[in-house]
Enzyme design. Sequence first.
Site, PDB file in Angstrom:
ATOM      1  N   ASP A   2      32.227 -17.768 -15.967  1.00 15.80           N
ATOM      2  CA  ASP A   2      32.691 -18.809 -15.052  1.00 15.80           C
ATOM      3  C   ASP A   2      33.916 -18.362 -14.235  1.00 15.80           C
ATOM      4  O   ASP A   2      34.728 -17.567 -14.697  1.00 15.80           O
ATOM      5  CB  ASP A   2      33.051 -20.046 -15.886  1.00 15.80           C
ATOM      6  N   ASN A   4      33.716 -17.404 -10.803  1.00 13.01           N
ATOM      7  CA  ASN A   4      33.412 -16.510  -9.668  1.00 13.01           C
ATOM      8  C   ASN A   4      33.745 -17.170  -8.330  1.00 13.01           C
ATOM      9  O   ASN A   4      34.295 -16.530  -7.425  1.00 13.01           O
ATOM     10  CB  ASN A   4      31.923 -16.139  -9.652  1.00 13.01           C
ATOM     11  N   HIS A  19      30.352 -13.836  -7.045  1.00 14.17           N
ATOM     12  CA  HIS A  19      29.246 -13.513  -7.954  1.00 14.17           C
ATOM     13  C   HIS A  19      28.993 -12.001  -7.979  1.00 14.17           C
ATOM     14  O   HIS A  19      28.665 -11.439  -9.014  1.00 14.17           O
ATOM     15  CB  HIS A  19      27.972 -14.260  -7.548  1.00 14.17           C
ATOM     16  N   SER A  47      22.356 -21.773 -14.958  1.00 12.88           N
ATOM     17  CA  SER A  47      21.976 -22.918 -15.795  1.00 12.88           C
ATOM     18  C   SER A  47      20.893 -23.745 -15.111  1.00 12.88           C
ATOM     19  O   SER A  47      20.657 -23.599 -13.900  1.00 12.88           O
ATOM     20  CB  SER A  47      23.200 -23.804 -16.070  1.00 12.88           C
ATOM     21  N   ASN A  50      22.321 -25.329 -12.143  1.00  8.36           N
ATOM     22  CA  ASN A  50      22.837 -24.528 -11.019  1.00  8.36           C
ATOM     23  C   ASN A  50      21.958 -24.589  -9.762  1.00  8.36           C
ATOM     24  O   ASN A  50      22.388 -24.201  -8.683  1.00  8.36           O
ATOM     25  CB  ASN A  50      23.059 -23.060 -11.427  1.00  8.36           C
ATOM     26  N   SER A 178      29.225 -27.016 -21.394  1.00  6.06           N
ATOM     27  CA  SER A 178      28.296 -26.952 -20.257  1.00  6.06           C
ATOM     28  C   SER A 178      26.849 -26.627 -20.643  1.00  6.06           C
ATOM     29  O   SER A 178      26.232 -25.733 -20.050  1.00  6.06           O
ATOM     30  CB  SER A 178      28.798 -25.939 -19.219  1.00  6.06           C
ATOM     31  N   GLU A 189      33.013 -20.128 -33.277  1.00  6.77           N
ATOM     32  CA  GLU A 189      34.419 -20.174 -32.869  1.00  6.77           C
ATOM     33  C   GLU A 189      34.484 -20.145 -31.344  1.00  6.77           C
ATOM     34  O   GLU A 189      33.672 -19.472 -30.703  1.00  6.77           O
ATOM     35  CB  GLU A 189      35.165 -18.957 -33.431  1.00  6.77           C
TER      36      GLU A 189
HETATM   37  C1  FPP Z   1      29.708 -19.463 -12.638  1.00  7.76           C
HETATM   38  O1  FPP Z   1      30.872 -19.372 -11.811  1.00  7.76           O
HETATM   39  C2  FPP Z   1      28.850 -18.297 -12.428  1.00  7.76           C
HETATM   40  C3  FPP Z   1      27.535 -18.342 -12.072  1.00  7.76           C
HETATM   41  C4  FPP Z   1      26.808 -19.611 -11.859  1.00  7.76           C
HETATM   42  C5  FPP Z   1      26.762 -17.082 -11.830  1.00  7.76           C
HETATM   43  C6  FPP Z   1      27.056 -15.962 -12.787  1.00  7.76           C
HETATM   44  C7  FPP Z   1      26.222 -14.783 -12.419  1.00  7.76           C
HETATM   45  C8  FPP Z   1      26.678 -13.510 -12.347  1.00  7.76           C
HETATM   46  C9  FPP Z   1      28.062 -13.129 -12.717  1.00  7.76           C
HETATM   47  C10 FPP Z   1      25.720 -12.426 -11.938  1.00  7.76           C
HETATM   48  C11 FPP Z   1      25.308 -11.648 -13.173  1.00  7.76           C
HETATM   49  C12 FPP Z   1      24.071 -10.907 -12.989  1.00  7.76           C
HETATM   50  C13 FPP Z   1      23.103 -10.752 -13.968  1.00  7.76           C
HETATM   51  C14 FPP Z   1      21.918  -9.933 -13.698  1.00  7.76           C
HETATM   52  C15 FPP Z   1      23.187 -11.390 -15.297  1.00  7.76           C
HETATM   53  P1  FPP Z   1      31.118 -20.509 -10.739  1.00  7.76           P
HETATM   54  O2  FPP Z   1      30.387 -20.156  -9.503  1.00  7.76           O
HETATM   55  O3  FPP Z   1      30.765 -21.838 -11.319  1.00  7.76           O
HETATM   56  O4  FPP Z   1      32.668 -20.426 -10.498  1.00  7.76           O
HETATM   57  P2  FPP Z   1      33.631 -21.636 -10.097  1.00  7.76           P
HETATM   58  O5  FPP Z   1      33.667 -22.546 -11.286  1.00  7.76           O
HETATM   59  O6  FPP Z   1      34.943 -20.952  -9.853  1.00  7.76           O
HETATM   60  O7  FPP Z   1      33.052 -22.272  -8.863  1.00  7.76           O
END
Ligand code: FPP
Length: 222
Positions: A2, A4, A19, A47, A50, A178, A189
Amino acid sequence: MDGNGRWAKKRGLPRSAGHTYGAQTFRTITRYCSDIGIRYLTVYAFSTENWKRPAEEVSALMKLFKQYLNEALTDFKDDSIVVRFIGDTSAFSSDLQELIERTERESAERTGMVLNIAMNYGSRDELVMATKLIAEQARDGKLSVDDINADTISSHLYTAGQPDPDLIIRPSGEYRISNFLLWQAAYTEFIICDKLWPDYTTDDLDEALREFSSRNRRFGGV
Ligand code: FPP
């Protein structure tokens, strides 16, 4: 994984850039976990909720999954990593589904760490799926209702055959689960880390593991 989006916003970048950096962190942390002898790692990549995000963000994520799965096929091979997917992957495009199947098939015989990538995963969905499967077996006379116990539920989840997680680390300072591994996390834990996922390092993981090893786990006992 989380944070990104916030990471990108802080830098004046589009959320999708967060991402992309997050995907790099995913790769670094996964290899590190394998190197230090972690046996099972589960990452929450997408999720069931998402899909509600703007279409361009969802499409950027799908592109990233394809790119990283292609790379992971060769990359994680050297580390003997077994790649599995948890979630309803039937919702993805046919080329992504093919890649998912190929990744699972080609890594199945490896002997190293099991990496579960949670994609279109939601714990409530998983429990509904398991309940339906169990109900069908009871209806068809293959299972007696009296024999249904916690193991019956566990063995019908996407994570069947795997141990429950010892530790869940949530980055980005949010105090929420979540819809992640609700059944499996009964005695897990938790460690909340303030760092946003793209900034998460192997040192942060070491620190989390040190804290985890100092915890006194009682599993409801004394
Ligand atoms: C949540 O952060 C992150 C995601 C919904 C996407 C995560 C995916 C990756 C890191 C790509 C990984 C690739 C593979 C192949 C597994 P957010 O967007 O909710 O962040 P925020 O809460 O700051 O908006």
